[in-house]
Design an enzyme around this catalytic site. Sequence first.
Site, PDB file in Angstrom:
ATOM      1  N   TYR A 153      39.075  32.214  38.979  1.00  0.00           N
ATOM      2  CA  TYR A 153      37.558  33.160  39.392  1.00  0.00           C
ATOM      3  C   TYR A 153      37.200  34.299  40.026  1.00  0.00           C
ATOM      4  O   TYR A 153      37.582  33.801  41.408  1.00  0.00           O
ATOM      5  CB  TYR A 153      36.514  32.007  39.158  1.00  0.00           C
ATOM      6  CG  TYR A 153      34.940  32.351  39.061  1.00  0.00           C
ATOM      7  CD1 TYR A 153      34.273  33.270  38.144  1.00  0.00           C
ATOM      8  CD2 TYR A 153      34.211  32.655  40.427  1.00  0.00           C
ATOM      9  CE1 TYR A 153      33.404  33.311  37.929  1.00  0.00           C
ATOM     10  CE2 TYR A 153      32.434  32.687  40.414  1.00  0.00           C
ATOM     11  CZ  TYR A 153      32.908  33.439  39.409  1.00  0.00           C
ATOM     12  OH  TYR A 153      31.435  33.439  39.280  1.00  0.00           O
ATOM     13  N   ASP A 248      42.644  36.620  47.234  1.00  0.00           N
ATOM     14  CA  ASP A 248      40.803  35.897  47.035  1.00  0.00           C
ATOM     15  C   ASP A 248      40.915  34.334  47.591  1.00  0.00           C
ATOM     16  O   ASP A 248      41.504  33.804  46.719  1.00  0.00           O
ATOM     17  CB  ASP A 248      40.953  35.780  46.076  1.00  0.00           C
ATOM     18  CG  ASP A 248      38.799  35.206  45.508  1.00  0.00           C
ATOM     19  OD1 ASP A 248      38.097  35.103  46.593  1.00  0.00           O
ATOM     20  OD2 ASP A 248      38.280  35.761  44.459  1.00  0.00           O
ATOM     21  N   LYS A 276      32.092  31.011  50.671  1.00  0.00           N
ATOM     22  CA  LYS A 276      31.495  30.134  51.078  1.00  0.00           C
ATOM     23  C   LYS A 276      31.211  29.484  52.399  1.00  0.00           C
ATOM     24  O   LYS A 276      30.774  29.300  53.249  1.00  0.00           O
ATOM     25  CB  LYS A 276      32.642  29.516  50.012  1.00  0.00           C
ATOM     26  CG  LYS A 276      32.112  29.706  48.648  1.00  0.00           C
ATOM     27  CD  LYS A 276      33.178  28.776  46.960  1.00  0.00           C
ATOM     28  CE  LYS A 276      32.167  28.854  45.561  1.00  0.00           C
ATOM     29  NZ  LYS A 276      33.501  29.644  45.453  1.00  0.00           N
TER      30      LYS A 276
HETATM   31  C1  LIG Z   1      32.761  30.656  44.360  1.00  0.00           C
HETATM   32  C2  LIG Z   1      33.836  31.834  44.245  1.00  0.00           C
HETATM   33  C3  LIG Z   1      33.790  33.767  43.859  1.00  0.00           C
HETATM   34  C4  LIG Z   1      32.448  34.177  44.159  1.00  0.00           C
HETATM   35  O1  LIG Z   1      31.283  33.906  44.392  1.00  0.00           O
HETATM   36  P1  LIG Z   1      29.664  33.717  44.553  1.00  0.00           P
HETATM   37  O2  LIG Z   1      29.591  33.651  46.464  1.00  0.00           O
HETATM   38  O3  LIG Z   1      30.073  32.721  43.726  1.00  0.00           O
HETATM   39  O4  LIG Z   1      29.545  35.322  44.150  1.00  0.00           O
HETATM   40  C5  LIG Z   1      35.253  34.428  43.958  1.00  0.00           C
HETATM   41  N1  LIG Z   1      36.256  34.179  44.265  1.00  0.00           N
HETATM   42  C6  LIG Z   1      36.502  32.655  44.559  1.00  0.00           C
HETATM   43  C7  LIG Z   1      37.657  32.090  43.912  1.00  0.00           C
HETATM   44  C8  LIG Z   1      35.189  31.101  44.756  1.00  0.00           C
HETATM   45  O5  LIG Z   1      35.716  30.170  44.453  1.00  0.00           O
END
Ligand SMILES: *Cc1c(COP(=O)(O)O)cnc(C)c1O
Length: 442
Positions: A153, A248, A276
């Site tokens: 994701y 990511d 995060k």
């Molecule tokens: C949470 C997450 C996102 C998206 O971040 P948001 O702040 O919710 O838009 C993208 N990549 C990874 C790996 C994530 O865990």
Amino acid sequence: MSATQAQAKPERRRSREIFEKAEKVLVGGVNSPVRAFRSVGGEPLIIEKGSGQYLYDADGNQLLDYVCSWGAMLLGHAHPAVSAAIAEQARRGTSFGVTTELELQLATLITKAIPFIEKIRFVSSGTEATMSAVRLARGVTERDLIIKFEGCYHGHADSFLSQAGSGLATLGIAECPGVPQALAALTLNVPYNDLQGVEKLFSEHKDKIAAVIVEPIAANMGVVLPKEGFLQGLRDLTRKHGALLVIDEVITGFRLHDGSAQTLLGVEGDLTTMGKIIGGGVPVAAYGGRAELMNNVAPLGPVYQAGTLAGNPLAMSAGIATLNELAKPGVYDGVNALAKKLVHGLRNALAGAGMVAQVNSIGSLSTIFFTPDPVTNFAEAKRSDTKRYARYFREMLNRGIFLAPSQFEAAFVSASHTSADIDRTIATAQEVLKFIAAQPSA
Ligand SMILES: *Cc1c(COP(=O)(O)O)cnc(C)c1O
């Protein structure tokens, strides 16, 4: 209480009233789909406050929190140093629309901890970070295609909404209306850990692939670890074919140690995204990499990207306080040791209940998959008995323990959890798993 009895639900009258009203003005009563608990059933939570490892709902019920705002709260809720930094900044102003020294400070903390990131751009969500990193990759390579992995994701930008993990996986949505087919066609999906699949795509689409984007440790299809050589293989293939590797780290950045997962796994991406934890619970994310690459972003280069609230001072203050706390000796060792103890206890509890299941874990991240077979990609993750997970979730919640309201997410241990919390969680899981094992299979 007998192990064959379901625990009575705590009273949540006020929470229910609030949620019913919320459903009238908020879509599904929520601002992010997984919060609606649709895949696990039961009533969505309404939280009033958090403190350390606990959340308190609108009816005053205390919950031991393993969601930790989807991992953002590695220090736990309302950490005194973080709250003080936010309050102090709030008195000085909350947004100026021009640069503050705080942005320099947070960027410096990050680039010191992750030296191969030379320059950073702050944004406000992980979605923006990955979307911008891919735009940059397309801009500098002058190519359009990207490769992503099924079940990974990367936020909800159009390019990533095919075969994504997390909310989409939870809701069983394979493709998203509103994403133009022309755009979806530019995203090539391949199973996680399938290096040969990636190699095949590179040979089929010669000189057309701008970037490979990957979670270095997948945590949005539940926790799935990269196989030995997988990330290095991606590094080699992207180099060979003139594509960029976008790692990511929105979940993994500053999660496992004071820096990136890449450092631990022995690979360096061209671009890295974070979010995060680096915002300490206030909206912040970032993308960064070598200066030579990042200099292509406006105002230095032609790749446009901007944000009214980007580098917001409240968020920067929370991030700085969070990273400073995390950098203190022993913090990561403590969290990781607790998480290890939890995983060990859960494995024993599963065995004690006679259940064959997988507990995938690394550092403070873990996921139980109710399947006898190893889980190394999304197809295997989906073999997990999600009804069983839902039951496990609900029974744990009834006993005051809040796990991710979806099979396809991680449990997060924070620095504010204690050894006693872990003992209680394991004892509760033992009881719950025995209870579930005695139930007819759904
Ligand atoms: C949470 C997450 C996102 C998206 O971040 P948001 O702040 O919710 O838009 C993208 N990549 C990874 C790996 C994530 O865990």
